[in-house]
Design a protein around this motif. Structure first.
Motif, PDB file in Angstrom:
ATOM      1  N   LYS A 292       0.857  -1.174   0.000  1.00 56.95           N
ATOM      2  CA  LYS A 292       0.000   0.000   0.000  1.00 56.95           C
ATOM      3  C   LYS A 292       0.900   1.233   0.000  1.00 56.95           C
ATOM      4  CE  LYS A 292      -3.352   1.967   3.258  1.00 56.95           C
ATOM      5  NZ  LYS A 292      -4.691   1.543   2.849  1.00 56.95           N
TER       6      LYS A 292
ATOM      7  N   PHE B 178       7.274  -3.373   7.391  1.00 53.58           N
ATOM      8  CA  PHE B 178       7.316  -4.821   7.624  1.00 53.58           C
ATOM      9  C   PHE B 178       8.348  -5.200   8.670  1.00 53.58           C
ATOM     10  CE2 PHE B 178       5.535  -4.654   3.276  1.00 53.58           C
ATOM     11  CZ  PHE B 178       4.342  -5.297   3.548  1.00 53.58           C
TER      12      PHE B 178
ATOM     13  N   LEU C 287       6.896  -4.507  11.939  1.00 54.00           N
ATOM     14  CA  LEU C 287       5.827  -5.473  12.249  1.00 54.00           C
ATOM     15  C   LEU C 287       6.420  -6.842  12.602  1.00 54.00           C
ATOM     16  CD1 LEU C 287       3.299  -4.372   9.492  1.00 54.00           C
ATOM     17  CD2 LEU C 287       2.975  -4.158  11.964  1.00 54.00           C
ATOM     18  N   LEU C 288       7.545  -7.179  12.001  1.00 51.51           N
ATOM     19  CA  LEU C 288       8.185  -8.458  12.343  1.00 51.51           C
ATOM     20  C   LEU C 288       8.708  -8.440  13.781  1.00 51.51           C
ATOM     21  CD1 LEU C 288      10.019  -9.305   8.997  1.00 51.51           C
ATOM     22  CD2 LEU C 288       8.160 -10.604  10.055  1.00 51.51           C
TER      23      LEU C 288
ATOM     24  N   VAL D 163       7.186  -6.721  16.184  1.00 51.03           N
ATOM     25  CA  VAL D 163       5.941  -6.905  16.946  1.00 51.03           C
ATOM     26  C   VAL D 163       5.541  -8.383  16.916  1.00 51.03           C
ATOM     27  CG1 VAL D 163       3.523  -6.219  17.150  1.00 51.03           C
ATOM     28  CG2 VAL D 163       5.223  -4.545  16.406  1.00 51.03           C
TER      29      VAL D 163
ATOM     30  N   THR E 193      -4.789   7.340   9.280  1.00 40.17           N
ATOM     31  CA  THR E 193      -5.513   6.116   8.869  1.00 40.17           C
ATOM     32  C   THR E 193      -4.663   5.253   7.952  1.00 40.17           C
ATOM     33  OG1 THR E 193      -6.519   7.284   7.016  1.00 40.17           O
ATOM     34  CG2 THR E 193      -7.795   7.174   9.057  1.00 40.17           C
ATOM     35  N   LEU E 194      -3.755   5.898   7.174  1.00 45.16           N
ATOM     36  CA  LEU E 194      -2.884   5.106   6.296  1.00 45.16           C
ATOM     37  C   LEU E 194      -1.966   4.192   7.094  1.00 45.16           C
ATOM     38  CD1 LEU E 194      -1.731   7.625   3.532  1.00 45.16           C
ATOM     39  CD2 LEU E 194      -3.043   5.534   3.206  1.00 45.16           C
TER      40      LEU E 194
ATOM     41  N   SER F 250      -2.874   3.002  10.267  1.00 44.80           N
ATOM     42  CA  SER F 250      -3.623   2.489  11.420  1.00 44.80           C
ATOM     43  C   SER F 250      -3.167   1.090  11.808  1.00 44.80           C
ATOM     44  CB  SER F 250      -5.121   2.513  11.127  1.00 44.80           C
ATOM     45  OG  SER F 250      -5.393   1.717   9.995  1.00 44.80           O
ATOM     46  N   HIS F 251      -2.776   0.262  10.807  1.00 46.49           N
ATOM     47  CA  HIS F 251      -2.324  -1.100  11.137  1.00 46.49           C
ATOM     48  C   HIS F 251      -1.045  -1.060  11.979  1.00 46.49           C
ATOM     49  CE1 HIS F 251      -0.636   0.168   7.307  1.00 46.49           C
ATOM     50  NE2 HIS F 251       0.401  -0.587   7.553  1.00 46.49           N
TER      51      HIS F 251
ATOM     52  N   GLU G 199      -2.014   0.113  15.512  1.00 43.72           N
ATOM     53  CA  GLU G 199      -2.646  -1.007  16.224  1.00 43.72           C
ATOM     54  C   GLU G 199      -1.605  -2.023  16.679  1.00 43.72           C
ATOM     55  OE1 GLU G 199      -6.686  -3.003  15.304  1.00 43.72           O
ATOM     56  OE2 GLU G 199      -6.061  -2.061  13.429  1.00 43.72           O
ATOM     57  N   ALA G 200      -0.636  -2.277  15.796  1.00 42.38           N
ATOM     58  CA  ALA G 200       0.405  -3.255  16.123  1.00 42.38           C
ATOM     59  C   ALA G 200       1.207  -2.798  17.340  1.00 42.38           C
ATOM     60  CB  ALA G 200       1.319  -3.469  14.924  1.00 42.38           C
ATOM     61  N   LEU G 201       1.502  -1.506  17.410  1.00 43.00           N
ATOM     62  CA  LEU G 201       2.277  -1.009  18.555  1.00 43.00           C
ATOM     63  C   LEU G 201       1.497  -1.186  19.859  1.00 43.00           C
ATOM     64  CD1 LEU G 201       3.930   2.273  17.181  1.00 43.00           C
ATOM     65  CD2 LEU G 201       4.906  -0.026  17.298  1.00 43.00           C
ATOM     66  N   ASP G 202       0.191  -1.214  19.748  1.00 41.13           N
ATOM     67  CA  ASP G 202      -0.648  -1.400  20.934  1.00 41.13           C
ATOM     68  C   ASP G 202      -0.872  -2.867  21.289  1.00 41.13           C
ATOM     69  OD1 ASP G 202      -1.313   0.670  22.545  1.00 41.13           O
ATOM     70  OD2 ASP G 202      -3.072   1.311  21.400  1.00 41.13           O
ATOM     71  N   SER G 203      -0.303  -3.767  20.496  1.00 34.10           N
ATOM     72  CA  SER G 203      -0.548  -5.199  20.721  1.00 34.10           C
ATOM     73  C   SER G 203       0.684  -5.919  21.248  1.00 34.10           C
ATOM     74  CB  SER G 203      -0.976  -5.863  19.406  1.00 34.10           C
ATOM     75  OG  SER G 203      -1.935  -5.098  18.733  1.00 34.10           O
TER      76      SER G 203
ATOM     77  N   ALA H 237       4.310  -4.414  21.436  1.00 40.70           N
ATOM     78  CA  ALA H 237       5.492  -4.160  20.604  1.00 40.70           C
ATOM     79  C   ALA H 237       6.716  -4.044  21.497  1.00 40.70           C
ATOM     80  CB  ALA H 237       5.309  -2.874  19.805  1.00 40.70           C
TER      81      ALA H 237
END
Lengths: 588, 588
Positions: free
Chosen positions: B208, B237, B240-241, B243, B502-503, B505-506, B509-513, B515
């Motif tokens: 994206k 990425f 995110l890896l 996280v 919003t671009l 947001s994923h 969200e990941a940082l809140d799960s 990280a």
């Protein structure tokens, strides 16, 4: 602390299935690298043993599990360690900090390693002899609400897994898959570079469209009307590298294929791409056998080389498919002669057609097991696929699946049957225009030397120097010896395939500038690893795969762009009319 | 054969510069792999010595040189061997086959190794003690006319080299560059995987668009109006890896950057992409030092670690640039105080501006060497760049170049000066709107812990946990410790950078799960290798680079597409009007 409640909790925890899975993964990673160097931690969560008793250690990880006011189970990629929460009044601050943690929060704990009280060891857990008495904690991040639990036994929908891929990847299974993939690829590189003298060369992905490249994504450039294409493989580059005298090339290459709405395809995938000069078919096959033997994970058992080889004709005759699953028998039996004088109309009609045959599959126990609905399914498949080439091959596989779902042991799930399929036809009649020929694989494959004169007289009879590698009935690789003479390549492109040769003029020129004989292969890495780990889908061995429909559900790609962004590339969206939309939907 | 003519020819041949270059390359590859296994040849062209005398050997390669009826000099990637053409009447067929060869034709020769006649050895050639008396030849391909000779000393235009890249790559220099690159990358992987426990994870390139991703190529999908983007780096990425609990990730990653008509940029390039959890800045810096030390080619001399570290402020003050070339001195000297009471109008005016200074560079010998045209050049540069921030840094480099072109030895071309630059500002005023801030590097960089409260009060004063790696005045890498708290990341994106969250947001969200704290770096592989081998351009360490304007001159990409091909992606070309074209040309 009451010894009894502790014992009960311990048992509760022992029962979790996650534990045994983490046990496996910790085994395969413990021999790798120095995962605690350069980091906050002194040890990983999977490595503490009774030898460490009395040591002061620092661990970092995720809260896997938290039980009342007694234990925090801390997880990292190597495993789990039990953290004992101190109960003294003087440690009340520490205790409440630990007890307030949510599952999946990230912390650093410093403490002293001690033996678990006698009788409370957990033999099923690599660190089950010890626990760490917490003395200090640093809370890096409190985990907010999770969309699903990070437990292997918790079933999640595929779309939820994809949307929260960063959580899905925390499962021990996905961690194992990614780590195994990395290790296999590393060993492949070691073999190719260090053992066989190959050169790792990166080739471009922004390239020119190739003839027949209907499945190539296009990338607009800032020059009006000019587009790059993302190639399906580095085929042209690898051949040009041989012309360039590189001698032995390999690349773990990202490739792109736009199959539109075809489900369960990844628009980008990875292949182990190999090309060699001054080599024959047998040389490439030996190389690949050596490569797989060298990189095969020891825990999956040794693989035997050389692999079996089967001619295309034999594969089609005995298995009804060019990628036979040789883990079980149930070969096709030709009964055409038996029925040559049959009165049954549909058999006579079948036999009277060119190439028409009557064949049977003997399904052991099938007479008893295949009844009612099962039989109907088989009949239905036979009916809908009638007249299509791989019908009997499909029925054979379907029968095997039906047998297995009836409880018959047919295929060993831990077995790996490699098979080379060779002597493919070089050309096949086009599906829509059978009077014209198309390449069975691609236009660069050389004919078998003994068939090369047929190129000029009866091209449909030519067999190619092509070889496919099949594993458990899946094609995991394919390659060929290439045409290295410009005149022969030109003849194939122009006279047989009726292609526009100007698109490949650079390759034809290159062949005329001192091209060595050469050949190569490409292995589908995603598929190979997925069979290796027994995954249901290649999505389970790719860190961030696209969905069935080519979407990234996490970031919501593809996405719309502003007109300004499109203007920079001199393109505009051509919105389909309502009528066109309906037509498209119907095709899907 | 007349001994004299042979001697003359030998001398002629010895004079070719190619030889000494091949000598170097054969040295660096001879220890690699088993390049003759699986192949037609028994030996490579670079390996035969007097030990082999009497052996029957088969060599494969290119005709480098052919002289009358006496010698064929055969070349492969390891070097050259002299083939002696038999002169007996009985071998007339073989003789005429060899004598009819054109340069760069590809052959296989079988023959017997013999000592060269006494006095005719070539000590400058690794195989110079021996020659191979041809007994049999197979001609694989006759080379047709070449656009240029495959000799390092033959100068070719850049565009001719690019158009016939498969010939250009046959030069010993390009062979060495590609092989060295492959070996360095292999050692980097060895260090990261096997020594430090990193996991090689492939991340998608069809993604994206990212906020501010104006330089991202777009890829239309088959859904009307929906586009993928080719990201400039795997930044999201890799975070995110972390996280996802991968702990240590690396990838030799293909990245894309569309800089439109900016010259001398590659639209695709490669970075060594690294991310680690539970680490601080010092840990990443040590890792990179270990990585470079492990993978540095021994023939380039050892490198000393730790590298020097310099604060951004110091770099700007002493060198006028954030990537100082520390191979020579000539630091900037602040003379503001000296001139504080000056009457000279332009000095007073400069000093009266906010941040205005008067600085000098002391050029040793400059008074004598910088005269006339040289001095005019410097003055002209000063004039055109006046008021731009890195003016003095540029003048310092320009002075160095001018000194060197006057014959002064200033920088040792074989020296490698690594330097870390740290404590960068986290935000800079936007060029076009100085009242707004933009990220100095990217929005994910964490502030220095002691500056983190300033994020909420005086963000322009915040320094980031960012580090750049500089080699000989070129930036070869950059990285940072990342923000791992969702609230802080949200504040930076929304309140400071005014981005559409919003671009991302994923990622939020990941940082809140759950990280972990994490950080990483990316090294520009193309640039690093080009400095290592002393190449003028990164194009000399890339197998198939694009031209200055982003074209592939060999295949002629980008190319036009048919309307049918564009229809599949629901796009159409928006041809610019004549007026728009003129405007665009003016901007270039």
């Amino acid at each position: 602390m009451a010894a009894k409640s502790r014992f009960v909790l311990q048992r509760l925890f022992n029962g979790l299935r996650t534990q045994s899975l983490w046990l496996q993964s910790s085994k395969s990673t413990s021999s790798q690298g120095r995962p605690s160097s350069l980091s906050f931690r002194t040890h990983t969560c999977g490595e503490l043993r009774s030898d460490h008793v009395g040591d002061k250690v620092t661990l970092c990880g995720w809260v896997q599990y938290l039980r009342q006011d007694l234990f925090v189970i801390l997880r990292d990629f190597t495993g789990l360690t039990q953290i004992l929460i101190p109960q003294e009044e003087s440690a009340s601050g520490l205790k409440s900090a630990l007890c307030d943690l949510t599952v999946e929060s990230v912390i650093q704990v410093t403490g002293t390693v001690r033996l678990r009280p006698s009788g409370q060891e957990n033999k099923g857990m690599p660190t089950g002899e010890i626990e760490v008495l917490a003395e200090n904690v640093e809370i890096f991040n409190i985990c907010q609400k999770l969309p699903f639990e990070i437990k292997d036994f918790v079933k999640k929908s595929e779309s939820l897994r994809m949307q929260y891929r960063y959580l899905d990847l925390r499962s021990s299974q996905m961690q194992q898959n990614l780590r195994l993939r990395s290790q296999v690829v590393m060993k492949m590189r070691d073999y190719l570079c260090n053992v066989q003298g190959f050169v790792d060369v990166e080739t471009p992905t922004l390239f020119k469209r190739t003839p027949g490249g209907a499945k190539e994504f296009v990338v607009p450039s800032r020059e009006p009307g000019m587009f790059y294409s993302l190639p399906q493989s580095p085929q042209q580059f690898k051949q040009l590298l041989m012309v360039a005298g590189v001698d032995r090339y390999f690349q773990i290459a990202r490739c792109y294929r736009d199959e539109g709405s075809k489900p369960d395809r990844q628009p980008e995938f990875t292949q182990v791409d190999i090309e060699m000069s001054f080599v024959e078919q047998a040389g490439i096959m030996s190389l690949v056998e050596g490569l797989l033997q060298h990189s095969w994970p020891p825990e999956k058992g040794p693989i035997k080389v050389p692999f079996h080889t089967m001619k295309y004709e034999e594969a089609m005759r005995d298995y009804g498919v060019d990628k036979p699953d040789t883990r079980f028998n149930m070969k096709l039996i030709d009964l055409s002669e038996v029925f040559s004088a049959s009165d049954v109309e549909f058999l006579r009609s079948a036999l009277s057609k060119p190439g028409g045959t009557v064949q049977a599959i003997c399904v052991p126990g099938g007479a008893n097991l295949f009844t009612g609905k099962t039989l109907d399914e088989l009949k239905q498949a036979a009916k809908t696929q009638f007249g299509q080439r791989p019908l009997l091959g499909h029925l054979r596989l379907q029968s095997a699946q039906l047998l297995e779902s009836s409880g018959v042991t047919l295929r060993d799930p831990s077995a790996f049957h490699f098979l080379w399929v060779v002597d493919f036809p070089l050309f096949l009649p086009k599906e829509d225009k059978p009077e014209e020929l198309e390449s069975a694989h691609h236009p660069f494959t050389a004919p078998l030397p003994e068939d090369s004169q047929l190129l000029y007289t009866e091209p449909h009879k030519v067999r190619g120097q092509h070889y496919d590698l099949v594993l458990n009935g899946s094609e995991i690789g394919g390659g060929s010896i290439r045409i290295h003479k410009a005149a022969e390549q030109h003849h194939v492109l122009k006279n047989i395939l009726k292609e526009d040769t100007t698109l490949l003029s650079h390759l034809l020129e290159a062949l005329d500038s001192g091209a060595p004989p050469h050949g190569g292969i490409a292995l589908g890495l995603d598929r190979l690893i997925s069979i290796m780990v027994g995954a249901n889908s290649i999505r389970d061995v790719i860190a961030f795969p696209k969905s069935f429909r080519g979407h990234d559900l996490m970031s919501r790609a593809p996405d719309s762009l502003s007109e300004e962004e499109l203007n920079a590339y001199h393109i505009s969206v051509k919105w389909p009319t309502k009528h066109e939309r309906c037509e498209e939907d119907e095709r899907k």
